[in-house]
Design an enzyme around this catalytic site. Structure first.
Site, mmCIF file in Angstrom:
data_model
loop_
_atom_site.group_PDB
_atom_site.id
_atom_site.type_symbol
_atom_site.label_atom_id
_atom_site.label_comp_id
_atom_site.label_asym_id
_atom_site.label_seq_id
_atom_site.Cartn_x
_atom_site.Cartn_y
_atom_site.Cartn_z
ATOM 1 N N SER A 4 0.754 -1.655 0.145
ATOM 2 C CA SER A 4 -0.025 0.136 0.454
ATOM 3 C C SER A 4 1.078 1.434 -0.423
ATOM 4 O O SER A 4 2.073 1.063 0.623
ATOM 5 C CB SER A 4 -0.517 0.140 1.035
ATOM 6 O OG SER A 4 -0.640 0.644 2.080
ATOM 7 N N LYS A 5 0.278 2.095 -0.063
ATOM 8 C CA LYS A 5 0.885 3.585 -0.140
ATOM 9 C C LYS A 5 1.264 3.718 0.609
ATOM 10 O O LYS A 5 2.832 4.431 0.571
ATOM 11 C CB LYS A 5 -0.411 4.584 -0.710
ATOM 12 C CG LYS A 5 0.234 5.711 -2.266
ATOM 13 C CD LYS A 5 -1.066 6.279 -2.062
ATOM 14 C CE LYS A 5 -0.210 7.709 -3.176
ATOM 15 N NZ LYS A 5 -1.194 8.454 -4.210
ATOM 16 N N ARG A 6 1.216 3.386 1.906
ATOM 17 C CA ARG A 6 2.104 3.755 3.145
ATOM 18 C C ARG A 6 3.627 3.615 3.685
ATOM 19 O O ARG A 6 4.287 3.952 4.340
ATOM 20 C CB ARG A 6 1.113 3.475 4.485
ATOM 21 C CG ARG A 6 -0.285 3.609 4.384
ATOM 22 C CD ARG A 6 -1.419 3.551 5.784
ATOM 23 N NE ARG A 6 -1.152 2.349 6.348
ATOM 24 C CZ ARG A 6 -1.100 1.212 6.293
ATOM 25 N NH1 ARG A 6 -0.819 1.232 7.380
ATOM 26 N NH2 ARG A 6 -1.713 0.244 6.241
#
Ligand code: GLU
Length: 490
Positions: free
Chosen positions: A259-261
């Site tokens: 994910s983007k995190r």
């Protein structure tokens, strides 16, 4: 004919996981001389993001994935639809869904449901309290035609649900997972048509895959539990279901969902960072697939021949960023110098290091200094900054060779200055040959001369050889930098 499709929802950028889904679908179609379709699934109106289709198609095209049928872009960047099974944007297909829904209602496989949010929340709460599986309780399943007509006539808001059989099992053979079986009693009466007249994903996907003659549905494993509902719909309509392949999840090195995190996940980000499309696509193709031997470098055309589902793994695929960097390095090494220079230019321009008038032949020799060791293009402004500097900044002590004194290093640079001043022909190879002879004839230590020279030319501890740097700097700039080195050692 084999026909596969990529069916993104226009909710933002193209995730690398979606690139893999699209790539596998594309490869499978190409392998069989089939057709690759792009369909836009925009029935969830609340999640639409303006411009996502254009961005996604551009990202696919950057990776070399061309669309045969469906939504794509014309040369001016406007969306167009190709093919005769359109429209290929779900929000433009509402009458088609309505028509097919009428067929399903007619056959008694779907029913109107008038339950409001409050009642549904209540049902769910009770199920949770009683530790029962949650889902619609079938309240409106047996309403008579008269009751339904009366409610509709009274303007009551409603949805249409799938009348899922309560007994038996639904089975299918997944191209990745093999035999898959679900008990029907555990499958909810899925909403197929929302109160606003829009179909849900589950209804639209079946109608469209059928009408667009899709033979193979390739998608992420998050859809596997929905597949029995889809198979059921095919049966109810009396349509032949396509083959299914559900691809495993992409995870990071910590085994968490990508994910983007945890860093970049958008194809665009990798493009901007300076990854080559061939490298990214080659890397992505190996996330869950391999050719069964130790070959690792594959062009898109080679993948089209080699790819098959019998070598696609069931287990989660790890997105290893180091491996991606390795791929990029391999592809950079394989580029011609002029191609490499052309690719480097925008990164150097953006950093303000060169202008439009840069001599490409010269730039070719400059960037070649980094070609063998570079991983991504965004490194270039930093790693080559010293070449373009008008005034190098460094600690004068850097010039002193570790086995010599300040005076000795200074003296070597002075000799060197006098020697290089007289060169009439300036070329890296000539410099290297002549200097090596000169060092030997004078009985100098190699490091005694080359360390002060290299550091004076680069202002850095680590850099390419002094001959390479002097070669691209030219005689005048080389002498200027050596002079500055001498003057710094007072
Ligand atoms: N629109 C769905 C998605 O974006 C497609 C799922 C499918 O391929 O059936 O994930």
């Amino acid at each position: 004919m084999i026909k596969t499709r990529f069916a993104p929802s226009p909710t933002g950028f193209l995730h690398v996981g979606s690139l893999r889904t699209a790539l596998y679908a594309y490869l499978y179609a190409k392998k069989h001389n089939g057709s690759f379709v792009l369909r836009v699934e925009d029935t969830d109106r609340a999640r639409l993001v303006e411009g996502s289709i254009e961005a996604m198609v551009k990202s696919l095209a950057w990776g070399g994935i061309e669309i045969d049928e469906g939504v794509t872009l014309d040369p001016l960047g406007n969306t167009v639809q190709l093919g005769d099974h359109g429209p290929y944007i779900q929000s433009e297909r509402l009458p088609i869904y309505k028509e097919n829904m009428d067929v399903l209602l007619e056959k008694g496989h779907a029913y109107h449901c008038f339950c409001g949010k409050e009642r549904l929340d209540e049902v769910r709460k009770m199920q949770e309290l009683n530790k029962m599986p949650t889902g619609y309780d079938g309240h409106c399943r047996e309403l008579s035609k008269e009751e339904v007509d009366a409610k509709i006539a009274a303007g009551e808001s409603h949805v249409i649900r799938l009348k899922m059989p309560k007994e038996g099992v639904t089975k299918f053979t997944d191209m990745v997972r093999g035999e898959v079986e679900f008990k029907n009693e555990l499958i909810d009466d899925q909403v197929l048509m929302k109160s606003d007249g829009f179909p849900t994903y589950h209804f639209a996907v079946v109608v469209d895959d059928h009408l667009m003659e899709i033979t193979h549905v390739i998608r992420g494993e998050e859809w596997i539990s929905s597949t029995p509902k889809h198979i059921m719909l095919y049966e109810m309509f009396g349509w032949e279901a396509p083959q299914f392949a559900h691809l495993s999840l992409l995870v990071n090195e910590q085994k968490a969902k990508l994910s983007k995190r945890h860093g970049d996940v958008a194809v665009e980000d990798f493009k901007e960072k300076g990854y080559l499309p061939e490298a990214l696509v080659n890397f992505i193709s190996f996330l869950g697939w391999n050719p069964g031997d130790d070959r690792e470098i594959f062009s898109l055309a080679e993948l089209e021949k080699e790819f098959d589902f019998d070598k696609v793994a069931k287990s989660a695929a790890v997105f290893n960023r180091e491996k991606l960097a390795w791929y990029n390095k391999q592809y950079i090494k394989g580029m011609s110098n002029i191609d490499f220079a052309r690719h480097s230019l925008p990164y150097l321009k953006n950093a303000g290091l060169v202008g439009d008038d840069v001599d490409m032949e010269w730039l070719e020799s400059v960037v070649a200094l980094e070609k063998e060791r570079m991983e991504v293009f965004t490194e270039l402004p930093e790693s080559l900054g010293y070449i373009f500097a008008t005034e190098l900044e460094y600690d004068p002590e850097l010039i002193i060779w570790k086995k010599a004194t300040k005076e000795e290093s200074k003296e070597k640079l002075e000799f060197l200055y006098e020697f290089l001043k007289n060169f009439a022909f300036w070329k890296q190879e000539v410099l290297e040959d002549e200097m090596k002879k000169w060092i030997q004839n004078n009985n100098f230590g190699v490091g005694d001369v080359l360390w002060p020279m290299r550091t004076a030319l680069s202002g850095r501890k680590n850099s390419p050889s002094p001959f390479e740097i002097a070669g691209v700097l030219g005689q005048e700039e080389t002498l200027k930098r050596i002079k500055k080195g001498i003057e710094g050692l007072v």
